[in-house]
Design an enzyme around this catalytic site. Sequence first.
Site, PDB file in Angstrom:
ATOM      1  N   GLY A 368       0.814  -1.207   0.000  1.00 16.62           N
ATOM      2  CA  GLY A 368       0.000   0.000   0.000  1.00 16.62           C
ATOM      3  C   GLY A 368       0.845   1.253   0.000  1.00 16.62           C
ATOM      4  O   GLY A 368       0.332   2.347  -0.222  1.00 16.62           O
ATOM      5  N   ARG A 530      16.873  11.580  -1.159  1.00 17.86           N
ATOM      6  CA  ARG A 530      16.238  11.748  -2.458  1.00 17.86           C
ATOM      7  C   ARG A 530      14.857  11.099  -2.428  1.00 17.86           C
ATOM      8  O   ARG A 530      14.703   9.976  -1.972  1.00 17.86           O
ATOM      9  CB  ARG A 530      17.111  11.084  -3.521  1.00 17.86           C
ATOM     10  CG  ARG A 530      16.483  11.099  -4.879  1.00 17.86           C
ATOM     11  CD  ARG A 530      17.527  10.983  -5.982  1.00 17.86           C
ATOM     12  NE  ARG A 530      16.846  10.713  -7.232  1.00 17.86           N
ATOM     13  CZ  ARG A 530      17.186   9.726  -8.057  1.00 17.86           C
ATOM     14  NH1 ARG A 530      18.188   8.931  -7.755  1.00 17.86           N
ATOM     15  NH2 ARG A 530      16.520   9.548  -9.169  1.00 17.86           N
ATOM     16  N   ASN A 533       9.311   9.393  -5.607  1.00 19.20           N
ATOM     17  CA  ASN A 533       7.968   9.734  -6.064  1.00 19.20           C
ATOM     18  C   ASN A 533       7.314  10.611  -4.999  1.00 19.20           C
ATOM     19  O   ASN A 533       6.849  10.119  -3.977  1.00 19.20           O
ATOM     20  CB  ASN A 533       7.161   8.450  -6.290  1.00 19.20           C
ATOM     21  CG  ASN A 533       5.793   8.732  -6.864  1.00 19.20           C
ATOM     22  OD1 ASN A 533       5.087   9.623  -6.405  1.00 19.20           O
ATOM     23  ND2 ASN A 533       5.411   7.978  -7.872  1.00 19.20           N
ATOM     24  N   GLN A 540       3.012   8.687   2.528  1.00 17.03           N
ATOM     25  CA  GLN A 540       3.616   7.955   3.645  1.00 17.03           C
ATOM     26  C   GLN A 540       3.820   8.874   4.855  1.00 17.03           C
ATOM     27  O   GLN A 540       3.552   8.497   5.988  1.00 17.03           O
ATOM     28  CB  GLN A 540       4.977   7.385   3.218  1.00 17.03           C
ATOM     29  CG  GLN A 540       4.867   6.172   2.336  1.00 17.03           C
ATOM     30  CD  GLN A 540       4.407   4.968   3.132  1.00 17.03           C
ATOM     31  OE1 GLN A 540       5.140   4.418   3.927  1.00 17.03           O
ATOM     32  NE2 GLN A 540       3.162   4.598   2.967  1.00 17.03           N
ATOM     33  N   GLY A 604      14.342   6.985   3.888  1.00 23.06           N
ATOM     34  CA  GLY A 604      13.048   6.306   3.936  1.00 23.06           C
ATOM     35  C   GLY A 604      12.012   7.228   4.538  1.00 23.06           C
ATOM     36  O   GLY A 604      12.340   8.156   5.286  1.00 23.06           O
ATOM     37  N   GLU A 607       8.275   5.495   8.313  1.00 20.14           N
ATOM     38  CA  GLU A 607       8.068   5.511   9.759  1.00 20.14           C
ATOM     39  C   GLU A 607       8.338   6.851  10.418  1.00 20.14           C
ATOM     40  O   GLU A 607       7.804   7.136  11.498  1.00 20.14           O
ATOM     41  CB  GLU A 607       8.933   4.409  10.401  1.00 20.14           C
ATOM     42  CG  GLU A 607       8.394   3.036  10.042  1.00 20.14           C
ATOM     43  CD  GLU A 607       9.397   1.917  10.231  1.00 20.14           C
ATOM     44  OE1 GLU A 607       9.285   1.208  11.228  1.00 20.14           O
ATOM     45  OE2 GLU A 607      10.288   1.746   9.378  1.00 20.14           O
TER      46      GLU A 607
HETATM   47 MO1  MOS Z   1       8.099  -1.803   9.998  1.00 20.03          MO
HETATM   48  S1  MOS Z   1       7.611  -1.876  11.968  1.00 20.03           S
HETATM   49  O1  MOS Z   1       9.673  -1.599   9.881  1.00 20.03           O
HETATM   50  O2  MOS Z   1       7.182  -2.819   9.114  1.00 20.03           O
END
Ligand code: MOS
Length: 643
Positions: A368, A530, A533, A540, A604, A607
């Site tokens: 997702g 970087r 998208n 996210q 990333g 999170e």
């Molecule tokens: Mo996550 S808790 O790194 O899926």
Amino acid sequence: MRYANQPIAVVIAETLEAATEGAALLSPQYEARSPRVGLDAGESFVPAAVGVGNPATVQRGDVEAALATAARRIDATYETPAQYHNPMEPHAIVAVWDGDGLSIDTPSQSLALAQGRIAGLFGISPEKIHIRSPFLGGGFGSKGMISGPQILGILAARLVGKPVKLVLRREQMYGPVGHRAPTRQRLRIGADSDGKLTAIDHHAKTTSSTFDDFFEPAADVSHTLYASPAVATSHEVVRIDTGTPMFMRAPGEATGSIALESAIDEAAQACGMDPLAFRLKNYAEVEPISGKPFSSKALRYCYAQGAERFGWSRRPLAPRQMRDEAGFLVGWGMGTATFPAYMFQAEARAVVRRDGSGLVETGAHEMGQGAGTALAQIAADGLGLELEQVEFRTGTSDLPDAGIAGGSSHTATAGMAIHNAGAAVIAKLSDLATGDERSPLFGASNAGVVARGGRLFHRDDESRSESYAAILGRAGLTEVAARGQSAADPAAQSTYAMHAHGAVFAEVKVDPDLGQIRATRVVGAFAAGRVINPRLARSQLLGGMIWGVSFALHEHAVMDRRSGRTLNANLAEYHVPVNADVPSLKALMIDEHDPHVNALGIKGVGEIGITGSAGAVANAVWHATGIRVRRFPIRIDDLLMPA
Ligand code: MOS
């Protein structure tokens, strides 16, 4: 029984109705004993490691001495509750055996780990196991490892020699598939009279099950955000009658961040300083424990741009100063966001075909978040083709291992493998062209060509070019293929502290009579290297920020201390924000070029949005009301009847 909701039987039938009726006819007899629940249920111990192999106790400098001589001090204890992942799609499996071969349809955030685990449990070789997981309806960490119920589905299929489908009901997901463990965190912070930090001590107590190990690394976040000559972090664990906790979106960082950001806010208050000014004075340019430098310039931009967009400069220092036209108390709070930039190992295979199209294969995980799109974009870029020209095969275990879709690492890890596979294919095409006198590129070195639009161009003379189709045709090849790998660069890792950073600013409104809290506005500015998208990355970040609001104000698995059961083990009573709870959200993406994390510069975004946001909302509640709530989620009664 080891915990409430532990699976004790599986009823297998030809139809769901028959299986459901069969299960209802079971009448297990229990001898009841008092459950061990809560953080004070028994003797605690210091685990050998927390999270994924981090030391439980870390120290630099003399925290006790620094605290003893600090001009300003805070000593505060925060509690976070158990939380449950609740992805839209429950854990489900269809398994069928063929001799000692096993074919499975099941959602997984890590096909290779799942394959290895099942192989070990059933004593068969991993190659005999074929897993299809083309799409996951969310995971949040709960599908990072194969879970007990999925194994039960495989056992059932073996027993009956037919395909078996097993799907957890929503309430069955409260126990056997992981959760975020509750924490109690004591923060002691010292500062000098100029508001410069002199000591941070972060101690976290958490729970785990009686039969397995996962220890929420809540205190580790204090290694990475604020500069202090003395820093100590430590953990202790109590074993209770619960299912084993697990990774849950920003495991450790989410729990630790709401406590640390609240404590930093309290320290700013003790120093009489604006919370942003205090953070600007104290953010870490080097990782306090290791001494390795961060890309902290990006964090400064996050503070500046987030504050500007939010309008932070108009914030009164004292709490309970602002009201809106309806008479609601208004408060503004902030938090710093951080999440490590992980790189795991992955592999990909890339192909350029004679018709000019491309193919890229890796067993990536689309849950997702948009991995399918972002990784296909990297694939197309790497092959010098348009997105529509590249077929991207993914989501099955027979493809090269794309690593785990966890730790916010998937785009970086799988993306670098794809990038390297593409580069290897282009190098082969380039060799074919530059070594052939009939090619307009003859004599150019490998580094002397660029791939774009399905052609190789001479770097110094773009009038010299040749299409992939022409190169392959002349060589008599139908395609050229290559593999690429990715892994962390140990030299860069030992030199730099690699994190994404951000700053989050939140507004809440509190009804002074009813104590009802609404988050009305959240602005986050994030620097995550970087961005492949922007639309997906923004989504996210917003999802993380919403979870931050949820962490501060909504989510709470309520434990019945008599039975050891979760009272609200369903989606109706386990509060998560619905549209009406989600404030106006802005996620600003700060342009960041970090050449050290990987060649593509990707960090990333999965999170980091939770971190910072949860604390920002909590701090805004204090600013609105003057009441510091240290037990989360913050509830109406905390504001009506402050402890
Ligand atoms: Mo996550 S808790 O790194 O899926």
